[in-house]
Design a protein around this motif. Sequence first.
Motif, PDB file in Angstrom:
ATOM      1  N   LEU A 297       0.831  -1.202   0.000  1.00 12.02           N
ATOM      2  CA  LEU A 297       0.000   0.000   0.000  1.00 12.02           C
ATOM      3  C   LEU A 297       0.869   1.256   0.000  1.00 12.02           C
ATOM      4  N   ARG A 298       1.880   1.274   0.860  1.00 12.59           N
ATOM      5  CA  ARG A 298       2.787   2.424   0.903  1.00 12.59           C
ATOM      6  C   ARG A 298       3.496   2.610  -0.430  1.00 12.59           C
ATOM      7  N   ALA A 299       3.900   1.508  -1.044  1.00 14.53           N
ATOM      8  CA  ALA A 299       4.617   1.590  -2.317  1.00 14.53           C
ATOM      9  C   ALA A 299       3.729   2.158  -3.420  1.00 14.53           C
ATOM     10  N   LEU A 300       2.475   1.725  -3.454  1.00 10.37           N
ATOM     11  CA  LEU A 300       1.551   2.259  -4.454  1.00 10.37           C
ATOM     12  C   LEU A 300       1.425   3.781  -4.332  1.00 10.37           C
ATOM     13  N   LEU A 301       1.321   4.252  -3.096  1.00  8.77           N
ATOM     14  CA  LEU A 301       1.152   5.686  -2.866  1.00  8.77           C
ATOM     15  C   LEU A 301       2.431   6.460  -3.167  1.00  8.77           C
ATOM     16  N   VAL A 302       3.581   5.912  -2.764  1.00 13.45           N
ATOM     17  CA  VAL A 302       4.851   6.582  -3.057  1.00 13.45           C
ATOM     18  C   VAL A 302       5.068   6.668  -4.567  1.00 13.45           C
ATOM     19  N   CYS A 303       4.627   5.647  -5.283  1.00 14.63           N
ATOM     20  CA  CYS A 303       4.798   5.627  -6.743  1.00 14.63           C
ATOM     21  C   CYS A 303       3.797   6.504  -7.466  1.00 14.63           C
ATOM     22  N   GLY A 304       2.905   7.145  -6.735  1.00 13.11           N
ATOM     23  CA  GLY A 304       2.054   8.151  -7.350  1.00 13.11           C
ATOM     24  C   GLY A 304       0.607   7.796  -7.581  1.00 13.11           C
ATOM     25  N   LEU A 305       0.172   6.596  -7.195  1.00 10.90           N
ATOM     26  CA  LEU A 305      -1.244   6.288  -7.377  1.00 10.90           C
ATOM     27  C   LEU A 305      -2.070   7.121  -6.404  1.00 10.90           C
ATOM     28  N   PRO A 306      -3.198   7.644  -6.850  1.00 13.27           N
ATOM     29  CA  PRO A 306      -4.048   8.445  -5.956  1.00 13.27           C
ATOM     30  C   PRO A 306      -4.722   7.565  -4.905  1.00 13.27           C
ATOM     31  N   SER A 307      -5.157   8.192  -3.828  1.00 14.66           N
ATOM     32  CA  SER A 307      -5.744   7.437  -2.723  1.00 14.66           C
ATOM     33  C   SER A 307      -7.041   6.735  -3.094  1.00 14.66           C
ATOM     34  N   ASP A 308      -7.718   7.192  -4.160  1.00 16.99           N
ATOM     35  CA  ASP A 308      -8.967   6.550  -4.559  1.00 16.99           C
ATOM     36  C   ASP A 308      -8.772   5.539  -5.687  1.00 16.99           C
ATOM     37  N   HIS A 309      -7.516   5.232  -5.996  1.00 19.32           N
ATOM     38  CA  HIS A 309      -7.266   4.235  -7.040  1.00 19.32           C
ATOM     39  C   HIS A 309      -7.758   2.868  -6.559  1.00 19.32           C
ATOM     40  N   PRO A 310      -8.335   2.055  -7.457  1.00 17.25           N
ATOM     41  CA  PRO A 310      -8.847   0.742  -7.049  1.00 17.25           C
ATOM     42  C   PRO A 310      -7.814  -0.123  -6.347  1.00 17.25           C
ATOM     43  N   ARG A 311      -6.575  -0.069  -6.773  1.00 17.24           N
ATOM     44  CA  ARG A 311      -5.544  -0.879  -6.118  1.00 17.24           C
ATOM     45  C   ARG A 311      -5.307  -0.406  -4.680  1.00 17.24           C
ATOM     46  N   VAL A 312      -5.274   0.901  -4.480  1.00 13.27           N
ATOM     47  CA  VAL A 312      -5.069   1.449  -3.143  1.00 13.27           C
ATOM     48  C   VAL A 312      -6.248   1.105  -2.242  1.00 13.27           C
ATOM     49  N   ARG A 313      -7.452   1.280  -2.765  1.00 13.66           N
ATOM     50  CA  ARG A 313      -8.640   0.965  -1.975  1.00 13.66           C
ATOM     51  C   ARG A 313      -8.686  -0.517  -1.599  1.00 13.66           C
ATOM     52  N   ALA A 314      -8.288  -1.358  -2.536  1.00  7.22           N
ATOM     53  CA  ALA A 314      -8.322  -2.796  -2.272  1.00  7.22           C
ATOM     54  C   ALA A 314      -7.305  -3.190  -1.199  1.00  7.22           C
ATOM     55  N   ALA A 315      -6.123  -2.594  -1.252  1.00  2.00           N
ATOM     56  CA  ALA A 315      -5.084  -2.896  -0.258  1.00  2.00           C
ATOM     57  C   ALA A 315      -5.504  -2.412   1.125  1.00  2.00           C
ATOM     58  N   TRP A 316      -6.037  -1.202   1.198  1.00  8.43           N
ATOM     59  CA  TRP A 316      -6.456  -0.677   2.495  1.00  8.43           C
ATOM     60  C   TRP A 316      -7.627  -1.465   3.054  1.00  8.43           C
ATOM     61  N   SER A 317      -8.538  -1.896   2.185  1.00  5.98           N
ATOM     62  CA  SER A 317      -9.655  -2.715   2.629  1.00  5.98           C
ATOM     63  C   SER A 317      -9.158  -4.014   3.251  1.00  5.98           C
ATOM     64  N   TRP A 318      -8.113  -4.595   2.654  1.00  8.01           N
ATOM     65  CA  TRP A 318      -7.552  -5.834   3.217  1.00  8.01           C
ATOM     66  C   TRP A 318      -6.999  -5.569   4.614  1.00  8.01           C
ATOM     67  N   LEU A 319      -6.261  -4.484   4.784  1.00 13.00           N
ATOM     68  CA  LEU A 319      -5.677  -4.174   6.086  1.00 13.00           C
ATOM     69  C   LEU A 319      -6.752  -3.904   7.135  1.00 13.00           C
ATOM     70  N   GLU A 320      -7.800  -3.197   6.744  1.00  8.53           N
ATOM     71  CA  GLU A 320      -8.915  -2.934   7.667  1.00  8.53           C
ATOM     72  C   GLU A 320      -9.589  -4.230   8.093  1.00  8.53           C
ATOM     73  N   THR A 321      -9.870  -5.065   7.118  1.00  7.96           N
ATOM     74  CA  THR A 321     -10.591  -6.306   7.387  1.00  7.96           C
ATOM     75  C   THR A 321      -9.808  -7.233   8.299  1.00  7.96           C
ATOM     76  N   HIS A 322      -8.492  -7.209   8.157  1.00  4.11           N
ATOM     77  CA  HIS A 322      -7.654  -8.155   8.897  1.00  4.11           C
ATOM     78  C   HIS A 322      -6.943  -7.529  10.096  1.00  4.11           C
ATOM     79  N   PHE A 323      -7.321  -6.311  10.467  1.00  6.01           N
ATOM     80  CA  PHE A 323      -6.636  -5.630  11.570  1.00  6.01           C
ATOM     81  C   PHE A 323      -6.794  -6.399  12.877  1.00  6.01           C
ATOM     82  N   ASP A 324      -5.666  -6.679  13.521  1.00 10.19           N
ATOM     83  CA  ASP A 324      -5.661  -7.318  14.836  1.00 10.19           C
ATOM     84  C   ASP A 324      -4.283  -7.099  15.435  1.00 10.19           C
ATOM     85  N   LEU A 325      -4.234  -6.482  16.619  1.00 13.92           N
ATOM     86  CA  LEU A 325      -2.940  -6.173  17.227  1.00 13.92           C
ATOM     87  C   LEU A 325      -2.277  -7.379  17.866  1.00 13.92           C
TER      88      LEU A 325
END
Length: 427
Positions: A297-325
């Motif tokens: 996710l960080r790499a996609l953003l550093v490489c210039g993809l916007p925050s609403d890009h489908p790849r970015v949204r999909a990666a963040w959705s995975w992290l949200e869904t699987h969040f557990d400390l």
Amino acid sequence: MQIAKCKLQIGPQWVFFVLLVISGLLPGCAKVRSDSPPKSEAVLQEERWDGALAAAAQFLIDHQDADGAWRSDTYGVFKDGPSLTPLVLETLLGLPSMERTKIACRKGAEYLAGLVGADGTVDEGPRGLNYPVYTAAYSVRALSSSRIIDLGDFRDARNAWLRYLRQRQLAEDLGWQASDKQYGGWGYSSQVPRKPRVGEPTPPLTESNLSATICALEALQAAGCSADDPAFRQALIFVQRCQNFTENVSQQDPAFDDGGFFFIYDDPVRNKAGLAGKDRKGRERFASYGSATADGLRALLVCGLPSDHPRVRAAWSWLETHFDLSFHPGKYATDREMNRQAVYFYYSLSLAKALQTLAAMNVATRTQRLHWPKELTEEMVRLQSPDGSWTNKVVLVREDDPLVATCFAVQAINVCRSVPVEHPYLD
């Protein structure tokens, strides 16, 4: 005698005064103290976090050698100096500026600068660097810190490490083409990773991987490289190949295309979670897991993809869904489960950085966990050892070395504390 007599005369008065103070009957004295408001939980929490970081700083400073380098007491491969020094230096530069910290940081920066020759090239030593990409990337990041200028002029050294890092991207200059799976990333090769000629074997560890790549990309960013620098465009090609995702909806396979990331292509061993199975086209697929997805996710953003890009949204959705400390998330194969926690501190730091980046971009998320940074910080503090260090019980990727785990934990705390509490979240 006169003095003694005087004492006897005034002594009882002072005794009575003290009794009044103790009993709280004298206005303006003990009563005021008892009415003082207790510290709020937020203040106590900040003090607890400050104390954890101060103890960690002292631990790191105590383990610095006289020449300014940090060397492991756990692993021989980390005893060389260049392997750990830039990571520890970057960590200390993120802590409050105290005199002891300044001295340690100046010595560390001078050590890294000392590895650069008068001709502006990096001296790798007789055996080369054990981790050339990580050493160079962390050196660039540390020597690009806004606080480094107060310690001396290290710009030339930073630029030398930056050139060294650029020379190790698998791109056209080294013979790689966009059609090559290795193209665009960075890897673990101890040599310059030139593409072998037809019929020649590929040297070990030449392949690009996601961890080395995001580390290098953030170094370029820290050094102020332009967003249209070709290195970012080239790296994006590799990064996208590590995501379980396709932008063509008709070709998506719901069983595998979950938006998460894996570490490297075609390698069931180094992908921590292992194989996920074969998709409907018969291709072997790798399971997504936490540290790789946060890195991706960080790499996609550093490489210039916007925050609403489908790849970015999909990666963040995975992290949200699987969040557990409590553990490092991902669908681990049964034979990999024992090593699930091996990159726990690395994952925690990468997750914190992903959240920090999205918060800086003012991205609202679906999560109901409004206090991720606070929760993550509290968990890091809970895991700290009495000597100020952190250690992972799982040894697979050497987080059992306290210098490594402590740097990741400290940086995770610092990143979490930088995330604004007013970051917007959607219901």
